[in-house]
Design an enzyme around this catalytic site. Sequence first.
Site, PDB file in Angstrom:
ATOM      1  N   HIS A  36       0.836  -1.208   0.000  1.00 52.19           N
ATOM      2  CA  HIS A  36       0.000   0.000   0.000  1.00 52.19           C
ATOM      3  C   HIS A  36       0.869   1.255   0.000  1.00 52.19           C
ATOM      4  O   HIS A  36       0.728   2.125   0.867  1.00 52.19           O
ATOM      5  CB  HIS A  36      -0.936  -0.007   1.208  1.00 52.19           C
ATOM      6  CG  HIS A  36      -1.925  -1.124   1.199  1.00 52.19           C
ATOM      7  ND1 HIS A  36      -2.899  -1.263   0.237  1.00 52.19           N
ATOM      8  CD2 HIS A  36      -2.077  -2.186   2.036  1.00 52.19           C
ATOM      9  CE1 HIS A  36      -3.610  -2.347   0.475  1.00 52.19           C
ATOM     10  NE2 HIS A  36      -3.137  -2.931   1.557  1.00 52.19           N
ATOM     11  N   GLU A 139      -5.431 -11.673   7.672  1.00 49.64           N
ATOM     12  CA  GLU A 139      -6.335 -10.575   7.331  1.00 49.64           C
ATOM     13  C   GLU A 139      -7.528 -11.057   6.507  1.00 49.64           C
ATOM     14  O   GLU A 139      -8.089 -10.301   5.719  1.00 49.64           O
ATOM     15  CB  GLU A 139      -5.571  -9.464   6.603  1.00 49.64           C
ATOM     16  CG  GLU A 139      -4.654  -9.942   5.502  1.00 49.64           C
ATOM     17  CD  GLU A 139      -3.752  -8.839   4.955  1.00 49.64           C
ATOM     18  OE1 GLU A 139      -3.923  -7.678   5.356  1.00 49.64           O
ATOM     19  OE2 GLU A 139      -2.893  -9.158   4.132  1.00 49.64           O
TER      20      GLU A 139
END
Length: 246
Positions: A36, A139
């Site tokens: 990210h 996640e």
Amino acid sequence: MKKFTKGIWICSYNKNNIEIIIESNIFDWLTIDLEHSAISVNECFDLVSFIKAHKKECFVRMNDLNSSSIKKILDFGVDGLILPMVKNEEDLSGIIDSVYYPPKGSRGTGLFRAQRHGNKFKEYVNKEIHNTKIILQIEHIEAIDNLECFLENDDVYGLLIGPYDLSASLGMPGNFESNDFIQALDRFEKLCLKSNKNIGFHLPHPNIEKYKALKDKGYNFIGYSTDIILFQEQINLISEDLKQFD
């Protein structure tokens, strides 16, 4: 007893900021985020070299589980990898295959910084690669369902919760108060805290109360915010101060 460490995510290519972070001596490790951020592979190599030259432990959070990408980053000489969205035993097998040389895996035996361009090839193959820390990012709810296979694997150094993606996998991005999220996190903690694995959590926004709560629970590998968010938070504070005089 598991050692407690804390680190920070690096999401921008800025050596001045990284040097300030390192010299503050607050963090035990730094993780370069390839998932990210806009950091390129070339910039990642430069930052790994820079961080290691400053004698700090350096991890890279991969952008996916692609075998070629894993092998390339390992050749940079990182201390470990944080692997995103690991869901099942098949994902883990692919990671191990990419990390290790034959006969255990299928990693190619190239010469680069990790092997000191050939000067320490044997030492790296026989010893250093086995010290590489494999950290699985938990996640997705599927990963929560498959925690036992991760915890039983001797090659796994630790497991790290990614709260935002975990909540998103439950159909409620950013909702950390839902019963489903609380139950998933509770299962993670119950299984991991009684294991010998390192248990991690990435806390994106700086919050000392949440940090203390995680530490008190037994989390021992905490990522505390990011370089960009720390800067943003400070700007927000300065903005509020200056508004008094506008």
